[in-house]
Design a protein around this motif. Sequence first.
Motif, PDB file in Angstrom:
ATOM      1  N   LEU A   1     118.144  32.907  31.579  1.00  0.00           N
ATOM      2  CA  LEU A   1     119.037  33.688  30.709  1.00  0.00           C
ATOM      3  C   LEU A   1     120.469  33.159  30.769  1.00  0.00           C
ATOM      4  CD1 LEU A   1     118.991  36.243  28.860  1.00  0.00           C
ATOM      5  CD2 LEU A   1     119.919  37.486  30.813  1.00  0.00           C
ATOM      6  N   LEU A   2     120.944  32.911  31.996  1.00  0.00           N
ATOM      7  CA  LEU A   2     122.318  32.428  32.154  1.00  0.00           C
ATOM      8  C   LEU A   2     122.498  31.060  31.497  1.00  0.00           C
ATOM      9  CD1 LEU A   2     123.001  33.551  35.830  1.00  0.00           C
ATOM     10  CD2 LEU A   2     124.067  34.462  33.753  1.00  0.00           C
ATOM     11  N   MET A   3     121.568  30.167  31.736  1.00  0.00           N
ATOM     12  CA  MET A   3     121.683  28.814  31.151  1.00  0.00           C
ATOM     13  C   MET A   3     121.662  28.900  29.631  1.00  0.00           C
ATOM     14  SD  MET A   3     119.517  26.113  33.454  1.00  0.00           S
ATOM     15  CE  MET A   3     118.285  27.088  34.279  1.00  0.00           C
ATOM     16  N   THR A   4     120.730  29.680  29.103  1.00  0.00           N
ATOM     17  CA  THR A   4     120.588  29.764  27.653  1.00  0.00           C
ATOM     18  C   THR A   4     121.860  30.314  27.009  1.00  0.00           C
ATOM     19  OG1 THR A   4     118.231  30.136  27.934  1.00  0.00           O
ATOM     20  CG2 THR A   4     119.155  30.708  25.797  1.00  0.00           C
TER      21      THR A   4
ATOM     22  N   VAL B   1     126.369  24.474  38.240  1.00  0.00           N
ATOM     23  CA  VAL B   1     125.429  23.783  39.117  1.00  0.00           C
ATOM     24  C   VAL B   1     124.517  24.814  39.792  1.00  0.00           C
ATOM     25  CG1 VAL B   1     125.209  22.323  41.171  1.00  0.00           C
ATOM     26  CG2 VAL B   1     126.994  21.854  39.477  1.00  0.00           C
ATOM     27  N   ALA B   2     125.124  25.919  40.208  1.00  0.00           N
ATOM     28  CA  ALA B   2     124.341  26.951  40.892  1.00  0.00           C
ATOM     29  C   ALA B   2     123.276  27.546  39.976  1.00  0.00           C
ATOM     30  CB  ALA B   2     125.260  28.056  41.427  1.00  0.00           C
ATOM     31  N   ILE B   3     123.626  27.889  38.736  1.00  0.00           N
ATOM     32  CA  ILE B   3     122.597  28.511  37.880  1.00  0.00           C
ATOM     33  C   ILE B   3     121.537  27.490  37.468  1.00  0.00           C
ATOM     34  CG2 ILE B   3     124.070  30.388  37.062  1.00  0.00           C
ATOM     35  CD1 ILE B   3     124.327  28.961  34.399  1.00  0.00           C
ATOM     36  N   HIS B   4     121.943  26.222  37.413  1.00  0.00           N
ATOM     37  CA  HIS B   4     120.920  25.200  37.133  1.00  0.00           C
ATOM     38  C   HIS B   4     119.822  25.243  38.187  1.00  0.00           C
ATOM     39  CE1 HIS B   4     119.145  21.127  37.657  1.00  0.00           C
ATOM     40  NE2 HIS B   4     119.041  21.191  36.341  1.00  0.00           N
ATOM     41  N   TRP B   5     120.230  25.278  39.453  1.00  0.00           N
ATOM     42  CA  TRP B   5     119.215  25.258  40.520  1.00  0.00           C
ATOM     43  C   TRP B   5     118.532  26.607  40.673  1.00  0.00           C
ATOM     44  CZ3 TRP B   5     117.438  20.796  41.301  1.00  0.00           C
ATOM     45  CH2 TRP B   5     118.260  19.674  41.187  1.00  0.00           C
ATOM     46  N   LEU B   6     119.226  27.662  40.295  1.00  0.00           N
ATOM     47  CA  LEU B   6     118.592  28.990  40.313  1.00  0.00           C
ATOM     48  C   LEU B   6     117.396  29.021  39.369  1.00  0.00           C
ATOM     49  CD1 LEU B   6     118.801  32.019  41.231  1.00  0.00           C
ATOM     50  CD2 LEU B   6     120.104  32.415  39.136  1.00  0.00           C
ATOM     51  N   GLY B   7     117.525  28.320  38.254  1.00  0.00           N
ATOM     52  CA  GLY B   7     116.399  28.251  37.323  1.00  0.00           C
ATOM     53  C   GLY B   7     115.426  27.144  37.670  1.00  0.00           C
ATOM     54  N   ALA B   8     115.974  26.010  38.121  1.00  0.00           N
ATOM     55  CA  ALA B   8     115.149  24.809  38.252  1.00  0.00           C
ATOM     56  C   ALA B   8     114.169  24.861  39.421  1.00  0.00           C
ATOM     57  CB  ALA B   8     116.041  23.580  38.383  1.00  0.00           C
ATOM     58  N   ILE B   9     114.643  25.330  40.563  1.00  0.00           N
ATOM     59  CA  ILE B   9     113.740  25.336  41.725  1.00  0.00           C
ATOM     60  C   ILE B   9     112.568  26.305  41.489  1.00  0.00           C
ATOM     61  CG2 ILE B   9     113.557  25.833  44.203  1.00  0.00           C
ATOM     62  CD1 ILE B   9     116.495  24.744  44.394  1.00  0.00           C
TER      63      ILE B   9
ATOM     64  N   TRP C   1     115.528  19.314  24.658  1.00  0.00           N
ATOM     65  CA  TRP C   1     115.039  19.955  25.886  1.00  0.00           C
ATOM     66  C   TRP C   1     115.672  21.336  26.029  1.00  0.00           C
ATOM     67  CZ3 TRP C   1     112.346  21.874  29.457  1.00  0.00           C
ATOM     68  CH2 TRP C   1     112.749  22.098  30.777  1.00  0.00           C
ATOM     69  N   PHE C   2     116.984  21.419  25.797  1.00  0.00           N
ATOM     70  CA  PHE C   2     117.653  22.711  25.940  1.00  0.00           C
ATOM     71  C   PHE C   2     117.017  23.770  25.039  1.00  0.00           C
ATOM     72  CE2 PHE C   2     120.628  25.977  24.663  1.00  0.00           C
ATOM     73  CZ  PHE C   2     121.135  26.404  25.876  1.00  0.00           C
ATOM     74  N   TRP C   3     116.796  23.422  23.771  1.00  0.00           N
ATOM     75  CA  TRP C   3     116.270  24.445  22.850  1.00  0.00           C
ATOM     76  C   TRP C   3     114.808  24.737  23.083  1.00  0.00           C
ATOM     77  CZ3 TRP C   3     119.628  27.589  21.173  1.00  0.00           C
ATOM     78  CH2 TRP C   3     120.932  27.163  20.948  1.00  0.00           C
TER      79      TRP C   3
END
Lengths: 325, 189
Positions: free
Chosen positions: A178-181, A119-127, A227-229
């Motif tokens: 990078l983390l999400m990917t 959840v944290a890395i999602h928002w790190l990228g998303a915001i 979307w992911f790719w």
Amino acid sequence: MNKLFKHLGVAFALLFSAVCFANGGEQAVAQASDAQMWAQLKDGAVGYTASKSEFHGQAINTYDLRVLDLRADWLAPALMAALFGMIAIFIVFIKINGISKLHHGFSGKMVYRWSKADVAIHWLGAIPCLLLILTGLVLLAGRFFIQPYLGEGVWAGLVNGAKQVHDVLAIPFMIGWLLMTVLWAKNQMPKMYDIKWFMVVGGYINFGPFKGKHPDAGFANAGEKLWFWAFAIFGLVISVSGMLLLFPNLFEPSRNLSLLALILHGVSAIIICAFSIVHIFMATAMSEGGMECMVSGYCDENWATQHHNLWFDEIKANGTLKYKE
Amino acid sequence: MATLKFLCDTKRCIECNGCVTACKNENASALEWGINRRRVVTINDGKQGEASISVACMHCDDAPCMAVCPANCFYKTEDGLVLHNKDTCIGCGYCLYACPFGAPQFPKSGAFGARGKMDKCTFCAGGPEENHSEAEMKKYGSNRIAEGKLPMCAELCATKSLLAGDADVVSAIFRERVAYRGAKNAAWG
Ligand code: HEM
Ligand code: SF4
Ligand code: SF4
């Protein structure tokens, strides 16, 4: 004469006429060598200069001037469309189609889906991604669509603010990307049943032959995988091109490479922006109960069985199913 | 209205760098360390076919810098000069990528060598501040055009290789030279 001359008009005409005319009627040899020099300068010959400034050894740099029109006439309006156009389309779509409700309502039983770290890395990228889209839009399209409505001082403040914010947020965005990917790719591999998902548009369409369909989906459905790719690939393009623009002293790109980076950055921005709007609409408005996943990391059991049946069956079967205490 | 242009007659340029020095001196109030608004480039240095040319902003008709700037801070004067507003410039560097002549330059400022406000040749025409005000001197340098004078580089060129002024007048002078050198049937372009 090539296109370049036509565009630059008199400036070039004068510069070159100096070079071309100047060979006088002397000898054929001199003429040949002047024509040669003319050609050399035009081809971007690098010579000696006392100036130590960037690129100063080269008198003339040549590139296809159409990149300027491409950016102003196509990329700028396209990014506007990718943001505001997509929002408008989605609002109309939801008005006509309605959202995807949970057929059996909320069960109240919450199933573990994402770790706190996810959840944290999602928002790190998303915001940062959202703010990069908005600030990038000001940089690419602001002078055409925003500046006409503002005074010079307000515009200067806005565009400068956009640049500063864009430069800083690029860093957390890249870490998040990078983390999400890397960490999420294993759940995003394409499967045969993804084709069927696309055939019925995920079952989100509430009329015609699509109504009431519930295609199979694993941990991620086919739309999420797409979307992911797209995010993985264009996130890479946007990060690499962005690094070239952000740290020219580090990478010392040529001017033409920088222009190419600018174009690739813009194209990637358009694609990421359009996908982001779809993604946000799906998570917040379209799919009832979807947002909870990226808030607590848990999803409602009814949501899991309705939207990710194969995944739910799998964790139930192998005993990794975990409920919130 | 006149359209002001530079022209460099490469047959006359002797790479003395007088124009470079004249520019630096004239615009010293605005120039940060390392900025050269004008430079002389010599190709084939020391070899057959050596030639020198003095290069600065060419004040293009359809200027690429102007087309690409995200802050839209360039403007064209009624004399056809391409000037810019440093208060609006965000130092993104796009104009440097787009300019065919390498004219835009940047003082290094801030962390990681981030670019400061862009600086380039103004044709000794100052900028968007009030003529000859302190702000204009500090940001853009000299404003000789407002005094009815031509740029210092061309005025001080010892061989009159570098010419500045109305495009028609400048090219007429040049054509006359070519004719005098005896280039009757050798005209290119
Ligand atoms: C979701 C991610 C991003 C989006 C949507 C985005 C969008 C944009 C857009 C539309 C522009 C204007 C392009 C133009 O004027 O033609 C731009 C400029 C720029 N972007 Fe990005 N970008 C993103 C991520 C990044 C990243 C990761 C970096 C750095 C590593 C970066 C660095 C830059 C730089 C340096 C500029 C030039 C303007 C400036 O100096 O601020 N961007 N971006
Ligand atoms: S800065 Fe470069 S592109 Fe702009 S007017 Fe001057 S020479 Fe032309
Ligand atoms: S550096 Fe300044 S003048 Fe050049 S394109 Fe960027 S904002 Fe415009």
